[in-house]
Structure formats: structure tokens, C-alpha cells
Scaffold this motif. Structure first.
Motif, PDB file in Angstrom:
ATOM      1  N   MET A   2       0.605  -1.177   0.049  1.00 48.05           N
ATOM      2  CA  MET A   2      -0.072   0.133   0.092  1.00 48.05           C
ATOM      3  C   MET A   2       0.897   1.371  -0.040  1.00 48.05           C
ATOM      4  SD  MET A   2      -3.133  -1.141  -0.158  1.00 48.05           S
ATOM      5  CE  MET A   2      -4.261  -2.632   0.312  1.00 48.05           C
ATOM      6  N   ILE A   3       0.611   2.177  -0.781  1.00 43.23           N
ATOM      7  CA  ILE A   3       1.414   3.563  -1.018  1.00 43.23           C
ATOM      8  C   ILE A   3       1.717   4.222   0.123  1.00 43.23           C
ATOM      9  CG2 ILE A   3       1.578   5.634  -2.089  1.00 43.23           C
ATOM     10  CD1 ILE A   3       0.458   4.149  -4.649  1.00 43.23           C
ATOM     11  N   MET A   4       0.397   4.373   0.977  1.00 46.94           N
ATOM     12  CA  MET A   4       0.742   5.214   2.094  1.00 46.94           C
ATOM     13  C   MET A   4       0.190   4.569   3.551  1.00 46.94           C
ATOM     14  SD  MET A   4       1.877   8.100   1.695  1.00 46.94           S
ATOM     15  CE  MET A   4       1.109   9.335   3.204  1.00 46.94           C
ATOM     16  N   ALA A   5       0.432   3.193   3.520  1.00 49.13           N
ATOM     17  CA  ALA A   5      -0.139   2.192   4.610  1.00 49.13           C
ATOM     18  C   ALA A   5       1.069   2.001   5.235  1.00 49.13           C
ATOM     19  CB  ALA A   5      -0.742   0.770   3.963  1.00 49.13           C
ATOM     20  N   SER A   6       2.372   2.036   5.004  1.00 43.62           N
ATOM     21  CA  SER A   6       3.402   1.815   5.873  1.00 43.62           C
ATOM     22  C   SER A   6       4.017   3.044   6.495  1.00 43.62           C
ATOM     23  CB  SER A   6       4.752   1.238   4.929  1.00 43.62           C
ATOM     24  OG  SER A   6       5.143   2.331   4.045  1.00 43.62           O
ATOM     25  N   GLN A   7       4.396   2.515   7.535  1.00 43.89           N
ATOM     26  CA  GLN A   7       4.884   3.713   8.741  1.00 43.89           C
ATOM     27  C   GLN A   7       6.069   4.452   7.951  1.00 43.89           C
ATOM     28  OE1 GLN A   7       5.974   2.003  12.483  1.00 43.89           O
ATOM     29  NE2 GLN A   7       3.694   2.284  13.112  1.00 43.89           N
ATOM     30  N   ASP A   8       6.917   3.871   7.361  1.00 47.97           N
ATOM     31  CA  ASP A   8       8.077   4.436   6.628  1.00 47.97           C
ATOM     32  C   ASP A   8       7.453   5.566   5.483  1.00 47.97           C
ATOM     33  OD1 ASP A   8       9.701   3.099   7.959  1.00 47.97           O
ATOM     34  OD2 ASP A   8      10.129   1.550   6.263  1.00 47.97           O
ATOM     35  N   HIS A   9       6.387   5.342   4.837  1.00 50.82           N
ATOM     36  CA  HIS A   9       5.869   6.256   3.818  1.00 50.82           C
ATOM     37  C   HIS A   9       5.248   7.445   4.616  1.00 50.82           C
ATOM     38  CE1 HIS A   9       5.913   3.485  -0.098  1.00 50.82           C
ATOM     39  NE2 HIS A   9       6.954   3.877   0.447  1.00 50.82           N
ATOM     40  N   ILE A  10       4.542   7.187   5.492  1.00 53.55           N
ATOM     41  CA  ILE A  10       4.018   8.085   6.352  1.00 53.55           C
ATOM     42  C   ILE A  10       5.038   9.217   7.076  1.00 53.55           C
ATOM     43  CG2 ILE A  10       2.594   8.620   8.413  1.00 53.55           C
ATOM     44  CD1 ILE A  10       0.943   6.301   7.643  1.00 53.55           C
ATOM     45  N   MET A  11       6.178   8.472   7.498  1.00 49.36           N
ATOM     46  CA  MET A  11       7.238   9.271   8.273  1.00 49.36           C
ATOM     47  C   MET A  11       7.738  10.073   7.179  1.00 49.36           C
ATOM     48  SD  MET A  11      10.412   8.150  10.304  1.00 49.36           S
ATOM     49  CE  MET A  11      11.121   7.238   8.890  1.00 49.36           C
ATOM     50  N   ILE A  12       8.314   9.486   6.017  1.00 47.58           N
ATOM     51  CA  ILE A  12       8.731  10.341   5.069  1.00 47.58           C
ATOM     52  C   ILE A  12       8.103  11.622   4.604  1.00 47.58           C
ATOM     53  CG2 ILE A  12       9.517  10.315   2.652  1.00 47.58           C
ATOM     54  CD1 ILE A  12      10.540   7.522   3.114  1.00 47.58           C
ATOM     55  N   PHE A  13       6.580  11.287   4.397  1.00 43.45           N
ATOM     56  CA  PHE A  13       5.731  12.086   3.933  1.00 43.45           C
ATOM     57  C   PHE A  13       5.646  13.494   4.896  1.00 43.45           C
ATOM     58  CE2 PHE A  13       1.573  14.047   4.347  1.00 43.45           C
ATOM     59  CZ  PHE A  13       1.018  14.485   2.992  1.00 43.45           C
ATOM     60  N   VAL A  14       5.492  13.201   6.233  1.00 44.81           N
ATOM     61  CA  VAL A  14       5.568  14.127   7.163  1.00 44.81           C
ATOM     62  C   VAL A  14       6.766  15.018   7.447  1.00 44.81           C
ATOM     63  CG1 VAL A  14       4.985  14.577   9.646  1.00 44.81           C
ATOM     64  CG2 VAL A  14       3.745  12.939   8.469  1.00 44.81           C
ATOM     65  N   ILE A  15       7.915  14.219   7.540  1.00 45.62           N
ATOM     66  CA  ILE A  15       9.142  14.624   7.630  1.00 45.62           C
ATOM     67  C   ILE A  15       9.678  15.767   6.293  1.00 45.62           C
ATOM     68  CG2 ILE A  15      11.561  14.713   7.739  1.00 45.62           C
ATOM     69  CD1 ILE A  15      11.141  12.188   9.654  1.00 45.62           C
ATOM     70  N   GLY A  16       9.281  15.195   5.195  1.00 46.54           N
ATOM     71  CA  GLY A  16       9.410  15.920   4.004  1.00 46.54           C
ATOM     72  C   GLY A  16       8.694  17.280   3.918  1.00 46.54           C
ATOM     73  N   ASN A  17       7.219  17.181   4.510  1.00 45.60           N
ATOM     74  CA  ASN A  17       6.620  18.456   4.426  1.00 45.60           C
ATOM     75  C   ASN A  17       7.034  19.444   5.417  1.00 45.60           C
ATOM     76  OD1 ASN A  17       3.994  18.822   2.733  1.00 45.60           O
ATOM     77  ND2 ASN A  17       4.343  16.642   3.174  1.00 45.60           N
ATOM     78  N   VAL A  18       7.728  18.982   6.532  1.00 46.38           N
ATOM     79  CA  VAL A  18       8.017  19.866   7.579  1.00 46.38           C
ATOM     80  C   VAL A  18       9.193  20.660   7.155  1.00 46.38           C
ATOM     81  CG1 VAL A  18       9.222  19.907   9.796  1.00 46.38           C
ATOM     82  CG2 VAL A  18       7.137  18.582   9.622  1.00 46.38           C
ATOM     83  N   VAL A  19      10.239  19.547   6.517  1.00 45.69           N
ATOM     84  CA  VAL A  19      11.392  20.369   5.843  1.00 45.69           C
ATOM     85  C   VAL A  19      11.200  21.400   4.722  1.00 45.69           C
ATOM     86  CG1 VAL A  19      13.440  19.923   4.503  1.00 45.69           C
ATOM     87  CG2 VAL A  19      12.896  18.491   6.541  1.00 45.69           C
ATOM     88  N   ALA A  20      10.360  21.137   3.925  1.00 42.27           N
ATOM     89  CA  ALA A  20       9.911  22.077   2.981  1.00 42.27           C
ATOM     90  C   ALA A  20       9.443  23.453   3.603  1.00 42.27           C
ATOM     91  CB  ALA A  20       8.797  21.542   1.852  1.00 42.27           C
ATOM     92  N   PHE A  21       8.428  23.249   4.641  1.00 39.27           N
ATOM     93  CA  PHE A  21       7.963  24.433   5.197  1.00 39.27           C
ATOM     94  C   PHE A  21       9.049  25.525   6.067  1.00 39.27           C
ATOM     95  CE2 PHE A  21       6.951  26.061   9.548  1.00 39.27           C
ATOM     96  CZ  PHE A  21       5.857  26.789   9.291  1.00 39.27           C
ATOM     97  N   ILE A  22      10.089  24.600   6.476  1.00 37.48           N
ATOM     98  CA  ILE A  22      11.163  25.547   7.232  1.00 37.48           C
ATOM     99  C   ILE A  22      11.735  26.062   6.189  1.00 37.48           C
ATOM    100  CG2 ILE A  22      13.102  25.284   8.767  1.00 37.48           C
ATOM    101  CD1 ILE A  22      11.768  22.761   9.962  1.00 37.48           C
ATOM    102  N   VAL A  23      12.367  25.221   5.249  1.00 35.42           N
ATOM    103  CA  VAL A  23      13.001  26.210   4.090  1.00 35.42           C
ATOM    104  C   VAL A  23      12.299  27.183   3.310  1.00 35.42           C
ATOM    105  CG1 VAL A  23      14.294  25.614   2.061  1.00 35.42           C
ATOM    106  CG2 VAL A  23      14.412  23.854   3.882  1.00 35.42           C
TER     107      VAL A  23
END
Length: 272
Positions: A212-233
């Protein structure tokens, strides 16, 4: 896609979202140069991560977004976002098909650069230097201009800023309204991309069968951290862009697009 590569893409997004050079193109090029496979998750990540950068606008201009005495502001954004919602839904499949075509995106990058070389000459007598001078009719017109960015490589920022300048806005006013309009636009894109199209969708994986594309914890973590980094930059970069646009105009960005676009055309045509 591992976390480090996701963070690199997020940094690229944060730096380029507000520049008229196409953040989508730069994320695609970065992913390709890092050798990332074009998976369903990567395509979703590249689209939805833009919302992290867009949220920086809400923080940077929080007085504008939470000014309940200026109801017209919300009406302008609501009407202006409609063209992108309708056309984006109708042409979604065609847009997604182009996302992996680096030759096409590089070509659009070059063509857009040529347009930017002359943009400052076309709009010499702006009259509106504040959002309050924008009528709903002008806002909708800018919304239609924003739709040009549905072609990856165009730049949503460039399209909507030039659209604003066609309506008599100064570069600063056009850039700020482009930022404001990005919030409902990218919120809609993120919700549709993550929760309507992607969440729970199965994707082929040669090693694991189906996942599942967004069912794994790794994908959810990457999605969240990626958005946080993009927000700060992006929060750091947003004010700098306004100053650079006011001082130098569009021409430097035009030359940049042409140079990078030609270099990438050579790279993807001969070496990929």
C-alpha cells in the motif's frame, strides 16, 4: 525512497516553490539525478510536498490570513482557485503522464525562460500595489493564468505572477497574491493526491509483491518529515524572493531557466 533523499527533495522544493523556475521540474530533475525509481509514492510525494512549502505563506502572512474583517480576501481566493480545481480534475491523468517526461519538462523550462526575459518590458505601468486593489474578476483571471502551470515545468509561481501583472499589479503585489492563491490550490491538490488517489492504493513491488502506497509507517514518516522540511526552508526563502524580484525583475530567472533547461535537455537526451 529513503529519508535522506526525501529530505533533499524537500529542500529543493522549499527553495524553488516561490521562484518562477518550476519547483515540480526541479524536484523531478533531483529525483532523476539521484537515481530514484518513478514509483506511485514518489509521484504523490512530489505533488503533495508542495503543501509544506505553501503553509509557510500562512505563517509569513498570518495577519492577512486571519483578518476576519477582510472577508473579501477569502472570497477572492475562493473564486480564484475554481479554475485550477475544475481543469486540474479534468486533465489530471494527462498531467500525471507528463511528470515523468524529463525531455518535455526541460523544453517547457526553456520556453518559459524566454517568456521571462521579456516579462518586465510588457508590464511597465502597474497601478495596484496591494491585495485590496484586486477585484474578484481580476482574481479569477489570475486563477486562469495559474492553470498554465498544470504543464510541469511552467511554474505555478511564474504563471500566476505574470497573470497578476496582466491585471495591473506590481511585481510585489502579484507575487504576494500568487503566494496567497497557492494555499487553497495546494491544499486541494494535497488532499486529492494523498487521500483520494493514493491512500491505500496498491502498487507493484518486484521484491515484496504488492504494498500500500501510504499504508506503511516509513512512507507516512517520509511524507510528514518532507513537508516539515519544505515548510522550514520555504519560510526562510519567501521574504528573500520578494526582495530579489523587486530588485532584479524576471530576467535573471529567465536566463537561469534557459541555461538549466538546455543543460538538462542535453543530459536527458544523450546520457539517460
Amino acid at each position: 525512497m529513503d529519508l535522506i533523499k526525501a529530505i533533499i527533495i524537500a529542500i529543493v522544493e522549499g527553495l524553488t516553490e516561490y521562484l518562477p523556475i518550476s519547483s515540480t521540474a526541479h524536484m523531478g530533475f533531483t529525483a532523476s539525478l539521484m537515481g530514484l525509481e518513478e514509483t506511485e509514492f514518489l509521484k504523490m510525494f512530489q505533488v503533495s510536498i508542495q503543501f509544506g512549502a505553501i503553509l509557510s505563506v500562512v505563517v509569513a502572512y498570518w495577519k492577512k490570513f486571519f483578518d476576519l474583517n477582510n472577508i473579501q480576501f477569502y472570497f477572492k481566493l475562493a473564486f480564484a482557485v475554481v479554475p485550477a480545481l475544475v481543469l486540474g480534475y479534468l486533465f489530471d491523468d494527462k498531467i500525471e503522464a507528463v511528470l515523468g517526461n524529463q525531455i518535455a519538462i526541460s523544453s517547457v523550462l526553456v520556453l518559459g525562460g524566454v517568456v521571462l526575459l521579456f516579462a518586465d518590458q510588457w508590464f511597465k505601468n502597474p497601478k495596484i500595489d496591494d491585495e485590496k486593489g484586486i477585484t474578484i474578476k481580476k482574481a479569477v483571471t489570475i486563477g486562469f493564468w495559474q492553470c498554465l502551470a498544470m504543464m510541469p515545468g511552467t511554474s505555478r509561481s511564474a504563471a500566476s505572477i505574470i497573470g497578476g501583472m496582466t491585471q495591473g499589479l506590481t511585481r510585489k503585489a502579484a507575487a504576494e497574491f500568487s503566494f496567497f492563491l497557492a494555499v487553497p490550490t495546494m491544499l486541494a491538490v494535497t488532499v486529492y493526491s494523498v487521500f483520494v488517489k493514493t491512500w491505500g492504493k496498491e502498487t507493484a513491488n518486484p521484491q515484496k509483491g504488492y504494498e500500500m502506497i501510504m499504508a506503511s509507517q516509513d512512507h507516512i514518516m517520509i511524507f510528514v518529515i518532507g513537508n516539515v522540511v519544505a515548510f522550514i526552508v520555504a519560510l526562510i526563502a519567501i521574504k528573500a524572493f520578494i526582495g530579489m524580484l523587486n530588485k532584479y525583475g524576471f530576467k535573471p530567472w529567465g536566463w537561469y531557466r534557459i541555461f538549466v533547461g538546455v543543460a538538462l535537455l542535453i543530459y536527458f537526451y544523450f546520457f539517460k
